[in-house]
Design an enzyme around this catalytic site. Structure first.
Site, PDB file in Angstrom:
ATOM      1  N   THR A  11      -4.419   7.146   0.133  1.00 33.79           N
ATOM      2  CA  THR A  11      -5.236   8.342   0.337  1.00 33.79           C
ATOM      3  C   THR A  11      -4.968   9.413  -0.708  1.00 33.79           C
ATOM      4  O   THR A  11      -5.893  10.115  -1.144  1.00 33.79           O
ATOM      5  CB  THR A  11      -4.983   8.917   1.741  1.00 33.79           C
ATOM      6  OG1 THR A  11      -5.364   7.945   2.715  1.00 33.79           O
ATOM      7  CG2 THR A  11      -5.769  10.192   1.976  1.00 33.79           C
ATOM      8  N   THR A  82      -0.161   5.374   3.580  1.00 34.41           N
ATOM      9  CA  THR A  82       0.779   5.597   4.685  1.00 34.41           C
ATOM     10  C   THR A  82       0.855   4.439   5.681  1.00 34.41           C
ATOM     11  O   THR A  82       1.855   4.301   6.384  1.00 34.41           O
ATOM     12  CB  THR A  82       0.413   6.879   5.448  1.00 34.41           C
ATOM     13  OG1 THR A  82      -0.904   6.760   6.003  1.00 34.41           O
ATOM     14  CG2 THR A  82       0.471   8.091   4.537  1.00 34.41           C
TER      15      THR A  82
END
Length: 281
Positions: A11, A82
Site C-alpha cells: 500500500t 502489511t
C-alpha cells in the site's frame, strides 16, 4: 552512511488510478531519497512487478536475503505490504540470526500522499537505520517493533501491529528457503480427522494451531492421524490459538493425548515464527 532500500510493493507505494489504488514505480524510492541526509550512499532494489504482500513467499524471502547479503555494509529498509508482514518479519529474523545485520521493515495502511501513516512510518524507518543494534524491526505507528513475533491485530487502524516476545533463535541450520510444502492448520471443534489426514498427506510438515495453553479434542481418530504423520517423518509444530501466553504442555489433562503424538512444542512462537522455524531447522 550506506542505505539499501528493497521495495517489494504494498500500500505504501500505491497511487490512484481509474481502477482504484495500484502500485506506482518510483514513488517509494523518491520519497526515501528526498528524506535522506546529504551524502548518503543510497541504492534501491525494486521488485518488478511490485507485489501485493499476499503474493510474497519463500522465493521472495530468498531474493531479499540475497540482496541484503550482497550489501554487507549497508543499513537496510524493506518496504512491504502489511498482510504478510508478520511472515516476512519472522523469515528475515530467523534467517539472518547471528549475521549482525540491522533491517527495518516499513509499510502503511494508507499510501504516500494520502494524509495517512505512510510518511511517518517512512521517517521512523529512516531514523531507525542510525542505530547499530542488530535485528529485524518494523517501523509502524510511531513504534519500532521487533519483527520476529509480529501480529497484525487490526485490518484498518493505523496502529495495526503488536509484537509478541520470542525466544532468541539459535543460528538456523539453513539460511535460505527451499521448496518444501509447509502450512499452518487450525484445529476447530468438530474438524474431521479425515480432513486433517488429507491435508497432511500433501504436506512435508505443518504448524498446528491448538487450543489455549496446549489442549485439543479427545478424538481418537484425530490423534491417530497426528501420531501417524509424525511417525512417517512429518514435523508437526504446535502453537496456541491465543495471541499471547504460549503453550504449557501438561498443564491440562485434555492435552495429554495430543502431546503423546510426538508433536513439537513451539512455546511462545507465533504461527508465522513456528512456520519459519520448520523451514529453516
Amino acid at each position: 552512511m550506506k542505505l539499501l532500500l528493497i521495495h517489494t510493493g504494498g500500500t505504501i507505494g500505491m497511487a490512484e488510478t481509474s481502477e482504484g489504488l495500484a502500485p506506482r514505480m518510483g514513488l517509494v524510492e523518491e520519497a526515501v531519497a528526498e528524506r535522506l541526509p546529504a551524502g548518503t550512499d543510497f541504492s534501491a532494489e525494486v521488485f518488478d512487478p511490485l507485489l501485493d504482500s499476499a503474493d510474497v513467499g519463500p522465493r521472495h524471502w530468498n531474493r531479499m536475503l540475497d540482496t541484503i547479503r550482497s550489501h554487507p555494509d549497508a543499513a537496510v529498509i524493506i518496504t512491504h505490504g502489511t498482510d504478510t508482514m508478520a511472515f516476512t518479519g519472522a523469515a528475515l529474523s530467523q534467517a539472518l540470526a547471528g549475521e549482525n545485520r540491522r533491517v527495518i521493515l516499513c509499510g502503511s495502511m494508507l499510501p504516500l500522499g494520502h494524509n495517512g501513516d505512510a510518511e511517518g512510518n517512512l521517517d521512523l524507518a529512516i531514523s531507525a537505520t542510525g542505530s547499530r543494534e542488530p535485528g529485524v524491526f518494523l517501523a509502524f505507528a510511531g513504534k519500532l517493533l521487533a519483527a520476529d513475533g509480529l501480529v497484525k491485530h487490526d485490518s484498518h487502524e493505523a496502529d495495526a501491529f503488536r509484537a509478541q516476545p520470542q525466544t532468541i533463535p539459535a543460528p538456523p541450520k539453513q539460511r535460505t528457503f527451499d521448496d518444501r510444502k509447509l502450512a499452518i492448520l487450525t484445529l476447530s471443534p468438530g474438524i474431521p480427522a479425515e480432513a486433517v489426514k488429507a491435508m497432511l498427506g500433501t504436506l512435508d510438515g505443518a504448524v498446528l494451531r491448538i487450543f489455549g495453553a496446549g489442549t485439543a479434542m479427545n478424538d481418537a481418530n484425530l490423534l491417530t492421524v497426528l501420531a501417524e504423520a509424525v511417525k512417517s517423518g512429518k514435523r508437526l509444530r504446535a502453537v496456541s490459538q491465543c495471541e499471547a501466553g504460549g503453550l504449557s504442555p501438561g498443564a491440562y489433562a485434555a492435552g495429554a493425548g495430543l502431546w503423546s503424538t510426538g508433536i513439537e512444542n513451539s512455546g511462545t512462537e507465533t504461527p508465522e515464527a513456528a512456520l519459519i522455524h520448520l523451514w529453516l531447522n
